[in-house]
Design an enzyme around this catalytic site. Structure first.
Site, PDB file in Angstrom:
ATOM      1  N   HIS A 136      -2.537  -6.983   2.639  1.00 11.66           N
ATOM      2  CA  HIS A 136      -2.577  -7.594   3.972  1.00 11.66           C
ATOM      3  C   HIS A 136      -3.601  -6.986   4.908  1.00 11.66           C
ATOM      4  O   HIS A 136      -3.754  -7.427   6.046  1.00 11.66           O
ATOM      5  CB  HIS A 136      -1.184  -7.601   4.603  1.00 11.66           C
ATOM      6  CG  HIS A 136      -0.683  -6.274   5.084  1.00 11.66           C
ATOM      7  ND1 HIS A 136      -0.699  -5.919   6.407  1.00 11.66           N
ATOM      8  CD2 HIS A 136      -0.145  -5.218   4.429  1.00 11.66           C
ATOM      9  CE1 HIS A 136      -0.166  -4.714   6.549  1.00 11.66           C
ATOM     10  NE2 HIS A 136       0.173  -4.261   5.363  1.00 11.66           N
ATOM     11  N   GLN A 178      -7.143   0.895   4.003  1.00 14.89           N
ATOM     12  CA  GLN A 178      -7.918   0.445   5.156  1.00 14.89           C
ATOM     13  C   GLN A 178      -9.389   0.206   4.771  1.00 14.89           C
ATOM     14  O   GLN A 178     -10.034  -0.686   5.301  1.00 14.89           O
ATOM     15  CB  GLN A 178      -7.831   1.502   6.262  1.00 14.89           C
ATOM     16  CG  GLN A 178      -8.097   1.020   7.660  1.00 14.89           C
ATOM     17  CD  GLN A 178      -7.150  -0.060   8.150  1.00 14.89           C
ATOM     18  OE1 GLN A 178      -7.591  -1.146   8.507  1.00 14.89           O
ATOM     19  NE2 GLN A 178      -5.860   0.208   8.181  1.00 14.89           N
ATOM     20  N   CYS A 214       2.664   1.897  13.273  1.00 16.97           N
ATOM     21  CA  CYS A 214       4.018   2.356  12.952  1.00 16.97           C
ATOM     22  C   CYS A 214       4.566   3.228  14.077  1.00 16.97           C
ATOM     23  O   CYS A 214       5.755   3.473  14.144  1.00 16.97           O
ATOM     24  CB  CYS A 214       4.022   3.157  11.666  1.00 16.97           C
ATOM     25  SG  CYS A 214       2.963   2.473  10.403  1.00 16.97           S
ATOM     26  N   THR A 255      10.284  -7.871 -12.239  1.00 15.75           N
ATOM     27  CA  THR A 255       9.516  -9.097 -12.467  1.00 15.75           C
ATOM     28  C   THR A 255       8.408  -9.199 -11.431  1.00 15.75           C
ATOM     29  O   THR A 255       8.656  -9.076 -10.229  1.00 15.75           O
ATOM     30  CB  THR A 255      10.448 -10.323 -12.380  1.00 15.75           C
ATOM     31  OG1 THR A 255      11.474 -10.170 -13.359  1.00 15.75           O
ATOM     32  CG2 THR A 255       9.690 -11.617 -12.618  1.00 15.75           C
ATOM     33  N   ASN A 301      -7.094   4.822   9.228  1.00 14.78           N
ATOM     34  CA  ASN A 301      -6.626   3.642   9.952  1.00 14.78           C
ATOM     35  C   ASN A 301      -6.589   3.845  11.464  1.00 14.78           C
ATOM     36  O   ASN A 301      -6.770   2.901  12.216  1.00 14.78           O
ATOM     37  CB  ASN A 301      -5.242   3.219   9.446  1.00 14.78           C
ATOM     38  CG  ASN A 301      -4.274   4.374   9.342  1.00 14.78           C
ATOM     39  OD1 ASN A 301      -4.543   5.363   8.677  1.00 14.78           O
ATOM     40  ND2 ASN A 301      -3.142   4.272  10.015  1.00 14.78           N
ATOM     41  N   GLY A 327       0.817  -1.209   0.000  1.00 14.69           N
ATOM     42  CA  GLY A 327       0.000   0.000   0.000  1.00 14.69           C
ATOM     43  C   GLY A 327       0.850   1.258   0.000  1.00 14.69           C
ATOM     44  O   GLY A 327       0.542   2.238  -0.689  1.00 14.69           O
TER      45      GLY A 327
HETATM   46  C1  LIG Z   1      -1.563  -0.106   6.246  1.00 14.42           C
HETATM   47  C2  LIG Z   1      -1.841   1.160   5.542  1.00 14.42           C
HETATM   48  C3  LIG Z   1      -0.954   1.655   4.564  1.00 14.42           C
HETATM   49  C4  LIG Z   1       0.333   0.968   4.229  1.00 14.42           C
HETATM   50  O1  LIG Z   1       0.135  -0.249   3.571  1.00 14.42           O
HETATM   51  P1  LIG Z   1       1.348  -1.304   3.514  1.00 14.42           P
HETATM   52  O2  LIG Z   1       0.841  -2.355   2.582  1.00 14.42           O
HETATM   53  O3  LIG Z   1       1.536  -1.794   4.906  1.00 14.42           O
HETATM   54  O4  LIG Z   1       2.515  -0.576   2.992  1.00 14.42           O
HETATM   55  C5  LIG Z   1      -1.292   2.825   3.923  1.00 14.42           C
HETATM   56  N1  LIG Z   1      -2.418   3.483   4.207  1.00 14.42           N
HETATM   57  C6  LIG Z   1      -3.299   3.047   5.134  1.00 14.42           C
HETATM   58  C7  LIG Z   1      -4.545   3.819   5.386  1.00 14.42           C
HETATM   59  C8  LIG Z   1      -3.039   1.864   5.834  1.00 14.42           C
HETATM   60  O5  LIG Z   1      -3.897   1.437   6.757  1.00 14.42           O
END
Ligand SMILES: *Cc1c(COP(=O)(O)O)cnc(C)c1O
Length: 383
Positions: free
Chosen positions: A202, A180, A326, A238, A152, A69
């Protein structure tokens, strides 16, 4: 351990894992290779792209697979700003203090290191970006506005459709971080009217380390990873075939099961919110009371060290989060909570509880039994 941190990450759905497995061993070809093994891998990427496009109501060639993300956010902001400046000289970016760092830090870097102009949009008391602040901020020099679909840390859902309409009427690009939101909300880009939208696997029972960016046809981006011509020459390297297959399956399942997943978590969330506010003195809900993610409850407690509370919850067998994952271990209050206007004595005591497919009423009850005592203990240690 009772897991109440689905906004940080989710376990991989067994059906997703099953879909991925053949692409590690039997079908290991490079999708760019001409031979049959390569063609098999290419076909898997093609069908993953179609699956994602079906959920987003867009064309398959509007989907760019990325590594996460965060990368999608980076490609959207840096790629669009660079391309727009090259094409039209426009240099302003509009975003909000409530954004995930993948957006806010990227915007700040664009300002500090690349000579762009950055303006923060206004928020209401629940942390939603106001449509008035976007209308007011746009000018002839504005290139892009970036506003997350759902937050989030505080769960608040932003009025994306209206914001995107304002952006379109003023000829500026509109990006939304839906990382999110995609687990629970409709990500139909036609209805939303966005030009760019970030997703991450994820957060909806897909694997970590894979994401996607929707790029509306005709939206120019400067590639941030140069090399081979993969992903329409926007993202060289790739492709991670098994992860892309898993991402698409997870998003497909999220869309298919959206209603039942929502119906499962929402009453549990409402029970948590009602109970916490009633049983814990000096507690406040953060984010919008109704217009929020159905699996998301977040609070601030006065005179509590949020990180200490997390550790105590961990010892008692509960995995939760304080604001954004984080920032765990950081004694400064979260910028998102601070942006809502909470003073430091409240903002340091934030707690986020997020539910998912494996959450049960028993989990919630045992959490609600444990929390008041732990908050009281943390408060005593704080004073
Ligand atoms: C988790 C999250 C991200 C980052 O995504 P990753 O796949 O962990 O890099 C970005 N924006 C929001 C709103 C998130 O919840």
């Amino acid at each position: 351990m009772i897991y109440l941190d689905y906004a940080a990450t989710t376990p991989v759905d067994p059906r997703v894992l099953d879909a991925m497995m053949p692409y590690f061993r039997e079908n290991y070809g490079n999708p760019s290779s001409v031979h049959r093994l390569g063609q098999k891998a290419e076909a898997a990427i093609d069908s993953a792209r179609e699956k994602v496009a079906a959920v987003l109501h867009c064309r398959p060639d509007e989907i760019i697979f990325t590594s996460c993300g965060s990368e999608s956010d980076n490609l959207a902001l840096r790629g669009a700003m660079m391309a727009r400046r090259n094409a039209s000289g426009k240099t302003w970016i509009l975003t909000a203090k409530t954004e995930h760092h993948a957006v806010s830090k990227t915007a700040e870097q664009l300002e500090k290191e690349y000579g762009f102009l950055l303006e923060w949009l206004g928020l209401d008391e629940h942390g939603a970006v106001t449509t008035e602040s976007l209308s007011k901020a746009v000018c002839n020099n504005t290139a892009l506005a970036s506003v997350m679909y759902a937050n989030n840390e505080i769960g608040t859902i932003n009025p994306i459709t209206v914001l995107a309409e304002i952006a379109k009427a003023n000829n500026i690009l509109f990006h939304t971080d839906a990382v999110q939101a995609a687990a629970y909300l409709d990500v139909n880009v036609e209805k939303l009217g966005v030009d760019l939208m970030s997703l991450g696997g994820h957060k909806f029972y897909g694997p970590k380390g894979v994401g996607a960016l929707y790029v509306r046809k005709g939206t120019k981006l400067l590639p941030h990873m140069t090399g081979g011509g993969q992903e329409y020459s926007l993202r060289a390297g790739t492709q991670n075939v098994p992860y892309i297959v898993g991402f698409a399956e997870a998003l497909h399942l999220a869309a298919q099961e959206r209603e039942s997943r929502t119906a499962h978590v929402k009453p549990l969330r409402d029970h948590i919110i009602g109970n916490v506010l009633e049983t814990i003195p000096d507690s406040k809900l953060t984010g919008h009371p109704e217009n929020r993610l159905p699996n998301h409850a977040s609070f601030v407690f006065k005179d509590v060290d949020g990180n200490l509370l997390l550790q105590m919850l961990d010892s008692a067998g509960f995995a939760c989060s304080s604001g954004s994952a984080c920032k765990t271990g950081n004694p400064e209050p979260s910028e998102v909570i601070t942006a809502l206007g909470h003073s430091r004595d409240w903002a340091l005591g934030s707690l986020r509880i997020t539910l998912g497919v494996d959450s049960t009423p028993e989990h919630v009850d045992s959490f609600l039994n444990a929390l008041p005592g732990l908050v009281e203990k943390a408060r005593k240690l704080h004073n």
